[in-house]
Design an enzyme around this catalytic site. Structure first.
Site, PDB file in Angstrom:
ATOM      1  CG  ASN A   1      -8.945 -31.508  13.091  1.00  0.00           C
ATOM      2  OD1 ASN A   1      -8.106 -30.361  13.255  1.00  0.00           O
ATOM      3  ND2 ASN A   1      -9.940 -31.949  11.899  1.00  0.00           N
TER       4      ASN A   1
ATOM      5  CD  GLU B   1     -10.443 -35.038   9.417  1.00  0.00           C
ATOM      6  OE1 GLU B   1     -10.946 -34.900   9.610  1.00  0.00           O
ATOM      7  OE2 GLU B   1      -9.897 -35.935   8.376  1.00  0.00           O
TER       8      GLU B   1
ATOM      9  CB  CYS C   1     -12.417 -33.157  18.218  1.00  0.00           C
ATOM     10  SG  CYS C   1     -14.053 -33.930  18.029  1.00  0.00           S
TER      11      CYS C   1
ATOM     12  CD  GLU D   1     -13.619 -28.836  20.068  1.00  0.00           C
ATOM     13  OE1 GLU D   1     -12.546 -28.996  18.561  1.00  0.00           O
ATOM     14  OE2 GLU D   1     -14.532 -28.898  19.635  1.00  0.00           O
TER      15      GLU D   1
ATOM     16  CB  CYS E   1     -18.696 -31.526  18.040  1.00  0.00           C
ATOM     17  SG  CYS E   1     -17.482 -33.170  18.563  1.00  0.00           S
TER      18      CYS E   1
ATOM     19  CB  CYS F   1     -15.510 -31.780  21.884  1.00  0.00           C
ATOM     20  SG  CYS F   1     -14.661 -32.690  20.711  1.00  0.00           S
TER      21      CYS F   1
END
Length: 149
Positions: free
Chosen positions: A44, A46, A55, A57, A97, A100
């Site tokens: 990830n 940010e 993310c 993925e 999530c 993703c």
């Protein structure tokens, strides 16, 4: 294709060490298994403008796509946990999530197969094994746009 789940989870754990998560302090790693046995990873990333964060993925899937390998994805392992002493910790399995799951669904559609999704914590043995179609039933995809692949 046989999936070495232990190795794929290990690759995701190694990728999580590169997570850039200064705001949530929650590091996530993902590893995609391709049909030739190779692995593509992501962590990830940010951003201070939270909506621009990526993310793990999504990073891994975009990397596979950039290499012309989107159709080759067979499985994905996802791990994560709170960062302590510079590394993700915790044993609770982390699941993709919703965003993703949708990104992985696009890749699954391109690959023409349902994907295996392995979910694990940053540490420990607890692992969940799912089919993407079970994690995202009734997914929105190309057919909803009238596109036949």
């Amino acid at each position: 294709m046989e999936i070495d789940e232990t190795a794929l989870i290990a690759a995701a754990r190694a990728a999580a060490l590169n997570a850039h998560a200064p705001y949530s302090r929650f590091g996530v790693g993902a590893a995609l298994l391709l049909k030739d046995g190779s692995v593509v990873t992501g962590a990830n990333f940010e951003n201070a403008s939270y909506g621009l964060s990526l993310c793990a993925e999504t990073v891994a899937t975009a990397t596979a796509s950039a290499g012309g390998r989107l159709r080759d994805i067979v499985a994905v392992a996802v791990i994560g946990g709170m960062i302590e002493d510079g590394r993700p910790t915790g044993t609770d399995p982390v699941r993709p999530c919703g965003r993703c799951r949708q990104v992985l669904n696009e890749a699954a559609g391109m690959a023409g197969r349902d994907l295996v999704v392995l979910c694990a914590g940053a540490e420990g043995e607890a692992t969940e094994r799912h089919r993407l179609s079970d994690l995202l039933p009734h997914a929105f995809g190309p057919a909803d746009l009238g596109i036949d692949r």
